[in-house]
Every structure is written in structure tokens, then in C-alpha cells.
Design a protein around this motif. Structure first.
Motif, PDB file in Angstrom:
ATOM      1  N   GLN A  93       2.390  10.981  -4.770  1.00 17.52           N
ATOM      2  CA  GLN A  93       1.631  10.067  -5.616  1.00 17.52           C
ATOM      3  C   GLN A  93       2.075  10.185  -7.072  1.00 17.52           C
ATOM      4  N   GLU A 113       0.838  -1.186   0.000  1.00 19.49           N
ATOM      5  CA  GLU A 113       0.000   0.000   0.000  1.00 19.49           C
ATOM      6  C   GLU A 113       0.880   1.246   0.000  1.00 19.49           C
ATOM      7  N   GLY A 114       0.240   2.371  -0.258  1.00 22.35           N
ATOM      8  CA  GLY A 114       0.957   3.644  -0.243  1.00 22.35           C
ATOM      9  C   GLY A 114       2.162   3.647  -1.157  1.00 22.35           C
ATOM     10  N   GLN A 115       3.302   3.997  -0.600  1.00 25.92           N
ATOM     11  CA  GLN A 115       4.532   4.102  -1.388  1.00 25.92           C
ATOM     12  C   GLN A 115       5.063   2.734  -1.818  1.00 25.92           C
ATOM     13  N   ASN A 145      -5.211   4.270  -4.058  1.00 25.82           N
ATOM     14  CA  ASN A 145      -4.076   3.956  -3.193  1.00 25.82           C
ATOM     15  C   ASN A 145      -3.595   5.224  -2.485  1.00 25.82           C
ATOM     16  N   LEU A 157       4.070   5.614  -9.491  1.00 29.99           N
ATOM     17  CA  LEU A 157       3.422   4.876  -8.414  1.00 29.99           C
ATOM     18  C   LEU A 157       2.063   4.391  -8.908  1.00 29.99           C
ATOM     19  N   SER A 194      -1.293   4.811  -8.280  1.00 24.22           N
ATOM     20  CA  SER A 194      -2.125   5.747  -7.506  1.00 24.22           C
ATOM     21  C   SER A 194      -3.607   5.557  -7.804  1.00 24.22           C
ATOM     22  N   THR A 218      -1.815   7.934  -0.415  1.00 29.10           N
ATOM     23  CA  THR A 218      -0.497   8.196   0.138  1.00 29.10           C
ATOM     24  C   THR A 218      -0.395   9.713   0.224  1.00 29.10           C
ATOM     25  N   TYR A 219       0.729  10.248   0.680  1.00 28.75           N
ATOM     26  CA  TYR A 219       0.829  11.701   0.702  1.00 28.75           C
ATOM     27  C   TYR A 219       0.755  12.234  -0.725  1.00 28.75           C
ATOM     28  N   ASN A 250       6.022   1.400  -6.964  1.00 22.62           N
ATOM     29  CA  ASN A 250       6.896   2.575  -6.869  1.00 22.62           C
ATOM     30  C   ASN A 250       8.099   2.435  -7.795  1.00 22.62           C
ATOM     31  N   ARG A 277       3.397   0.447  -3.564  1.00 23.96           N
ATOM     32  CA  ARG A 277       2.644  -0.121  -4.690  1.00 23.96           C
ATOM     33  C   ARG A 277       3.153   0.442  -6.007  1.00 23.96           C
TER      34      ARG A 277
END
Ligand code: MG
Length: 259
Positions: free
Chosen positions: A149, A117-119, A142, A137, A139, A144-145, A123, A121
Motif C-alpha cells: 500500500q 481496486e487494490g493495486q 482501498n 497508491l 490507499s 490491498t496487501y 499505482n 488504483r
């Protein structure tokens, strides 16, 4: 330098045994956060389909990957090539040729099977001059900050909108990069700029970078050569790439005033 600083702090912490100092010392390895509160980039479904993403290189392009080999890249022999695309493996890769101002086209697909998840996925990242990252990424649903993204200038600017396709689908970036200029004394003469289209949708509009994009430090500029390699990041995820090309003829013409 960071290593020595860390050791230094570690010794200081050990000698003084202060948990407060420990917090200060180890914060040097912490993630940098700008503190800027961004609104969430709205989702915009791009036109076309994954299959229509392919944009063939124009005649004056330098082809960096045509689906057959990564000979234009240092480290390219470490990545896997299969069915006309490259899969990230083991290491970052760098173009053998250096580039400054340029137009870049690149297509990518994050893993179809959602893991992490987040960073974590899909990346990867496109780094101009090995230091200015346009984030790659997954996104799609998903969180994230926002300034991390897909389509962000990492930790500096979220994408204007989120034009991501679903995991496993082919996506494209078309990027215009303006390199920073430095004076002879190493000071910054003019900053770097990025304009980015994600699946044909504008996500960065001549954004002025405040320096290199880092995970653990605020952006800053450090003088470097006029041309440097483009880097593709290996971040532990199996992200695929295809159809990568770059153009260097990106400067507006200068004419003469009418007589
Ligand atoms: Mg990245």
C-alpha cells in the motif's frame, strides 16, 4: 534469462505432459509473496490540507520538476504536463542524473474518480536507483496487501501507519534514502535504508532493505554503481506529480574529539 527459463520449462512441460510439472514451471512467473503476516497499518489523518502540501525546494536542492517541464527526465517528453503538474503516460521515466544517498521531496495525487481496486488504483512508485520502490497508491479505503500500500517499501515493509489523503488530493512524500554499498567482488558491504514521511507522518523509520523490490521474486542485492537514476513508475493509472526535488548533502558531519 527469465525468458529462456520459461521456454525451458514450457518445453519440459510439453514433452512430459505433467500437470504437476506445469504447476512448478509456471510458478516462475507467479507473484512473489513473503508469507509474512502483517498487522493492518492504522489510519492516521494527516494535519493540514491538500493545498498546504507544497514544500518549496531549499536553496541547495536539485529541482527535478518545477511544474514547467520534465527535461531532467529520460522519457519525460512522453508524460503530459498540465497546470503545473505531470501526468503519468506510456512509460516509466528516469532522472538523467544519477543519485545515491539523498533526500527526496515529491508530491502526488491519485485519480479523483475511483476506478479499479487494490493495486489498480493510482499505482505508481518512486524507485531509488531504479530498483528500490516506495509505493505510490490510492490507499484511501482501498484494501490491498499491506506491504504494497501507499508508503510501503514494496513487498518488504508496510507503512507504520496509513496517512493517505482522499483520492484527488495532493499528498507528499519526504524520503531519506541511503544507498547500498558493494565490495569490489560484488558482495554486499552495507544495505540500503529508507526513512519515509507521508504527508508529514513517519511511515518508514530507517528501514533496512533486503534487496531490490520486485513483484515476482524475493528481494536480493545485485552490485550496481554508486549513483543511478531515480525512476517514477508508469503502472497504467493516471497519477499526477508536482514539486519534485532532491538534496545530496545528507551526511552527518564528522568532528574532532575535544583535546
Ligand atoms: Mg508501484
Amino acid at each position: 534469462m527469465k525468458f529462456n527459463q520459461t521456454i525451458g520449462w514450457g518445453l519440459a512441460v510439453g514433452l512430459l505432459g505433467s500437470s504437476a510439472l506445469a504447476a512448478i514451471g509456471w510458478s516462475r512467473l507467479d507473484e512473489y509473496k513473503s508469507g509474512v503476516i502483517w498487522p493492518e497499518p492504522p489510519m492516521v489523518t494527516p494535519g493540514g490540507s491538500s493545498d498546504s502540501a507544497l514544500r518549496l525546494p531549499p536553496a541547495d536542492a536539485i529541482v527535478l520538476f518545477d511544474g514547467t517541464n520534465l527535461d531532467a527526465w529520460v522519457g519525460g517528453d512522453r508524460w503530459e504536463i498540465k497546470d503545473g503538474y505531470a501526468i503519468t503516460r506510456q512509460t516509466d521515466i528516469f532522472t538523467k542524473q544519477g543519485f545515491g544517498d539523498c533526500q527526496l521531496h515529491i508530491e502526488f495525487a491519485t485519480p479523483e474518480k475511483i476506478e479499479g481496486e487494490g493495486q489498480g488504483r493510482g499505482n505508481s512508485g518512486v524507485y531509488f536507483m531504479d530498483q528500490y520502490e516506495v509505493q505510490v497508491l490510492d490507499s484511501w479505503n482501498n484494501p490491498t496487501y499491506f506491504d504494497g500500500q501507499a508508503g510501503s517499501v514494496y513487498k518488504q515493509s508496510p507503512p507504520i501507519v496509513n496517512a493517505s489523503r482522499e483520492p484527488g488530493q495532493w499528498q507528499e512524500y519526504d524520503i531519506v534514502f541511503t544507498a547500498p554499498r558493494f565490495r569490489e567482488d560484488g558482495s554486499l558491504k552495507s544495505p540500503a535504508y529508507l526513512t519515509v514521511f507521508h504527508n508529514g507522518v513517519l511511515v518508514q523509520n530507517h528501514f533496512e532493505l533486503t534487496g531490490k523490490t520486485l513483484w515476482d521474486a524475493a528481494p536480493f542485492y545485485a552490485s550496481h554503481p554508486e549513483k543511478m537514476p531515480i525512476k517514477l513508475q508508469f503502472h497504467g493509472n493516471e497519477t499526477r506529480f508536482r514539486n519534485i526535488w532532491v538534496r545530496e548533502n545528507v551526511h552527518n558531519m564528522v568532528g574532532t574529539a575535544p583535546q
